[in-house]
Design a protein around this motif. Sequence first.
Motif, PDB file in Angstrom:
ATOM      1  N   ARG A 160       9.089  11.008  20.002  1.00 27.12           N
ATOM      2  CA  ARG A 160       8.523   9.954  20.724  1.00 27.12           C
ATOM      3  C   ARG A 160       8.638   8.438  20.113  1.00 27.12           C
ATOM      4  NH1 ARG A 160       9.060  13.621  23.530  1.00 27.12           N
ATOM      5  NH2 ARG A 160       7.475  14.554  25.119  1.00 27.12           N
ATOM      6  N   LYS A 161       9.112   7.459  20.904  1.00 23.65           N
ATOM      7  CA  LYS A 161       9.094   6.203  20.622  1.00 23.65           C
ATOM      8  C   LYS A 161       7.509   5.720  20.686  1.00 23.65           C
ATOM      9  CE  LYS A 161      11.040   1.770  21.599  1.00 23.65           C
ATOM     10  NZ  LYS A 161      11.911   1.082  22.501  1.00 23.65           N
ATOM     11  N   VAL A 162       7.179   5.031  19.656  1.00 24.30           N
ATOM     12  CA  VAL A 162       5.568   4.405  19.467  1.00 24.30           C
ATOM     13  C   VAL A 162       5.673   2.975  19.162  1.00 24.30           C
ATOM     14  CG1 VAL A 162       4.357   6.703  19.112  1.00 24.30           C
ATOM     15  CG2 VAL A 162       5.013   5.236  17.084  1.00 24.30           C
ATOM     16  N   VAL A 163       4.873   2.309  19.671  1.00 25.42           N
ATOM     17  CA  VAL A 163       4.570   0.884  19.142  1.00 25.42           C
ATOM     18  C   VAL A 163       3.193   0.697  18.693  1.00 25.42           C
ATOM     19  CG1 VAL A 163       4.754  -1.495  19.730  1.00 25.42           C
ATOM     20  CG2 VAL A 163       6.332  -0.051  20.733  1.00 25.42           C
ATOM     21  N   LEU A 164       2.988   0.497  17.420  1.00 24.50           N
ATOM     22  CA  LEU A 164       1.550   0.346  16.788  1.00 24.50           C
ATOM     23  C   LEU A 164       0.788  -0.775  17.218  1.00 24.50           C
ATOM     24  CD1 LEU A 164       2.479   1.372  13.219  1.00 24.50           C
ATOM     25  CD2 LEU A 164       1.653   2.675  15.143  1.00 24.50           C
ATOM     26  N   ALA A 165      -0.479  -0.414  17.334  1.00 25.00           N
ATOM     27  CA  ALA A 165      -1.373  -1.632  17.942  1.00 25.00           C
ATOM     28  C   ALA A 165      -1.572  -2.726  16.905  1.00 25.00           C
ATOM     29  CB  ALA A 165      -2.844  -1.132  18.377  1.00 25.00           C
ATOM     30  N   SER A 166      -1.409  -2.453  15.811  1.00 25.33           N
ATOM     31  CA  SER A 166      -1.367  -3.461  14.678  1.00 25.33           C
ATOM     32  C   SER A 166      -0.402  -2.842  13.479  1.00 25.33           C
ATOM     33  CB  SER A 166      -2.721  -3.669  14.199  1.00 25.33           C
ATOM     34  OG  SER A 166      -3.358  -2.621  13.687  1.00 25.33           O
ATOM     35  N   PRO A 167       0.097  -3.803  12.735  1.00 23.85           N
ATOM     36  CA  PRO A 167       1.062  -3.262  11.680  1.00 23.85           C
ATOM     37  C   PRO A 167       0.324  -2.178  10.577  1.00 23.85           C
ATOM     38  CG  PRO A 167       0.809  -5.659  11.646  1.00 23.85           C
ATOM     39  CD  PRO A 167      -0.178  -5.309  12.385  1.00 23.85           C
ATOM     40  N   PRO A 168       1.217  -1.407  10.305  1.00 21.86           N
ATOM     41  CA  PRO A 168       0.862  -0.247   9.465  1.00 21.86           C
ATOM     42  C   PRO A 168       0.757  -0.746   8.010  1.00 21.86           C
ATOM     43  CG  PRO A 168       3.291  -0.082   9.678  1.00 21.86           C
ATOM     44  CD  PRO A 168       2.695  -1.342  10.456  1.00 21.86           C
ATOM     45  N   LEU A 169      -0.150  -0.116   7.231  1.00 21.35           N
ATOM     46  CA  LEU A 169      -0.546  -0.648   5.877  1.00 21.35           C
ATOM     47  C   LEU A 169      -0.008   0.861   4.924  1.00 21.35           C
ATOM     48  CD1 LEU A 169      -3.992  -2.053   6.103  1.00 21.35           C
ATOM     49  CD2 LEU A 169      -1.895  -3.338   5.841  1.00 21.35           C
ATOM     50  N   ALA A 170       0.338   0.691   3.866  1.00 19.62           N
ATOM     51  CA  ALA A 170       0.900   1.541   2.925  1.00 19.62           C
ATOM     52  C   ALA A 170       0.599   1.320   1.749  1.00 19.62           C
ATOM     53  CB  ALA A 170       2.434   1.809   3.386  1.00 19.62           C
ATOM     54  N   MET A 171       0.964   2.433   0.833  1.00 23.32           N
ATOM     55  CA  MET A 171       0.832   2.387  -0.656  1.00 23.32           C
ATOM     56  C   MET A 171       1.982   2.874  -0.928  1.00 23.32           C
ATOM     57  SD  MET A 171      -3.428   2.949  -1.290  1.00 23.32           S
ATOM     58  CE  MET A 171      -3.190   2.762  -3.051  1.00 23.32           C
ATOM     59  N   LYS A 172       2.625   2.348  -2.008  1.00 21.29           N
ATOM     60  CA  LYS A 172       3.719   3.007  -2.606  1.00 21.29           C
ATOM     61  C   LYS A 172       3.415   4.194  -3.492  1.00 21.29           C
ATOM     62  CE  LYS A 172       7.996   1.677  -2.855  1.00 21.29           C
ATOM     63  NZ  LYS A 172       9.051   1.683  -1.598  1.00 21.29           N
ATOM     64  N   GLN A 173       4.124   5.400  -3.353  1.00 14.95           N
ATOM     65  CA  GLN A 173       3.896   6.543  -3.781  1.00 14.95           C
ATOM     66  C   GLN A 173       5.332   7.015  -4.256  1.00 14.95           C
ATOM     67  OE1 GLN A 173       1.198   9.457  -2.856  1.00 14.95           O
ATOM     68  NE2 GLN A 173       1.815  10.801  -4.520  1.00 14.95           N
ATOM     69  N   ASP A 174       5.739   7.120  -5.675  1.00 12.79           N
ATOM     70  CA  ASP A 174       7.099   7.506  -5.978  1.00 12.79           C
ATOM     71  C   ASP A 174       8.033   6.505  -5.129  1.00 12.79           C
ATOM     72  OD1 ASP A 174       6.505   9.504  -7.770  1.00 12.79           O
ATOM     73  OD2 ASP A 174       6.236  10.909  -5.968  1.00 12.79           O
ATOM     74  N   LYS A 175       9.167   6.734  -4.517  1.00 12.59           N
ATOM     75  CA  LYS A 175       9.897   6.183  -3.963  1.00 12.59           C
ATOM     76  C   LYS A 175       9.628   5.565  -2.234  1.00 12.59           C
ATOM     77  CE  LYS A 175      13.217   9.738  -2.695  1.00 12.59           C
ATOM     78  NZ  LYS A 175      14.769  10.039  -2.956  1.00 12.59           N
ATOM     79  N   TYR A 176       8.426   6.368  -2.057  1.00 15.25           N
ATOM     80  CA  TYR A 176       7.900   6.268  -0.494  1.00 15.25           C
ATOM     81  C   TYR A 176       7.058   5.489  -0.307  1.00 15.25           C
ATOM     82  CZ  TYR A 176      11.339   9.977   0.027  1.00 15.25           C
ATOM     83  OH  TYR A 176      12.686  10.784   0.055  1.00 15.25           O
ATOM     84  N   ASP A 177       6.880   4.950   0.927  1.00 18.25           N
ATOM     85  CA  ASP A 177       5.476   4.220   1.443  1.00 18.25           C
ATOM     86  C   ASP A 177       4.571   5.357   1.905  1.00 18.25           C
ATOM     87  OD1 ASP A 177       6.082   1.640   0.503  1.00 18.25           O
ATOM     88  OD2 ASP A 177       7.623   1.374   2.150  1.00 18.25           O
ATOM     89  N   VAL A 178       3.373   5.303   1.813  1.00 18.60           N
ATOM     90  CA  VAL A 178       2.263   6.409   2.362  1.00 18.60           C
ATOM     91  C   VAL A 178       1.470   5.405   3.240  1.00 18.60           C
ATOM     92  CG1 VAL A 178       0.606   7.986   1.869  1.00 18.60           C
ATOM     93  CG2 VAL A 178       2.697   7.771   0.340  1.00 18.60           C
ATOM     94  N   TYR A 179       1.619   5.779   4.382  1.00 15.11           N
ATOM     95  CA  TYR A 179       0.502   5.292   5.535  1.00 15.11           C
ATOM     96  C   TYR A 179      -1.011   5.296   5.299  1.00 15.11           C
ATOM     97  CZ  TYR A 179      -1.611   4.642  10.074  1.00 15.11           C
ATOM     98  OH  TYR A 179      -2.394   4.162  11.079  1.00 15.11           O
ATOM     99  N   VAL A 180      -1.845   4.474   5.374  1.00 12.73           N
ATOM    100  CA  VAL A 180      -3.112   4.353   4.740  1.00 12.73           C
ATOM    101  C   VAL A 180      -3.964   3.953   5.931  1.00 12.73           C
ATOM    102  CG1 VAL A 180      -2.838   4.551   2.294  1.00 12.73           C
ATOM    103  CG2 VAL A 180      -3.036   2.467   3.442  1.00 12.73           C
ATOM    104  N   GLY A 181      -3.487   3.381   7.042  1.00 21.66           N
ATOM    105  CA  GLY A 181      -3.999   2.886   8.113  1.00 21.66           C
ATOM    106  C   GLY A 181      -3.226   1.559   8.701  1.00 21.66           C
ATOM    107  N   GLN A 182      -3.954   0.851   9.404  1.00 23.67           N
ATOM    108  CA  GLN A 182      -3.298  -0.440  10.077  1.00 23.67           C
ATOM    109  C   GLN A 182      -3.991  -1.990   9.898  1.00 23.67           C
ATOM    110  OE1 GLN A 182      -2.686   2.553  13.526  1.00 23.67           O
ATOM    111  NE2 GLN A 182      -1.858   0.796  14.385  1.00 23.67           N
ATOM    112  N   GLY A 183      -3.459  -2.594  10.031  1.00 24.94           N
ATOM    113  CA  GLY A 183      -3.901  -4.095   9.716  1.00 24.94           C
ATOM    114  C   GLY A 183      -5.284  -4.361   9.820  1.00 24.94           C
TER     115      GLY A 183
END
Length: 134
Positions: free
Chosen positions: A97-120
């Motif tokens: 499914r295509k989704v559009v978030l209500a606010s920008p995603p927040l992430a933390m870097k772990q190794d080479k990937y960004d991990v979603y932790v919530g939204q703006g």
Amino acid sequence: DWVAQHQRAWLKPAIARTLEARRGSWFVYYPHFEDHGRILVAQVDTWMKRTVQLSGELEPFELLYVPKGLPLRLATEAVQVEEEWEVCRHQHVHLHRKVVLASPPLAMKQDKYDVYVGQGDDRWVPQMAKQIPI
């Protein structure tokens, strides 16, 4: 010396509009989420992706890891993938499914990937999280 490494590209207005409209769009593998209208809750560890390509085919900057249990707050309900360049990528596109978030995603870097932790606008999100450009 760095000037030689820059390129100028001209985009047709229709292409620029398409890219702009897609700016806040992500794709998710829908069976991995529980749908509550404008909130999707990850039922397993999964990904938000910039395309519906298989996760293993994507570069780390095209993926956002979503841990089990975290909600995605959406601007609109999740919709079927209809972009002509996406629908023929593989046999499981119909499950995305295509989704559009209500606010920008927040992430933390772990190794080479960004991990979603919530939204703006989440107040509980750790201060160390960085906002992912939409």
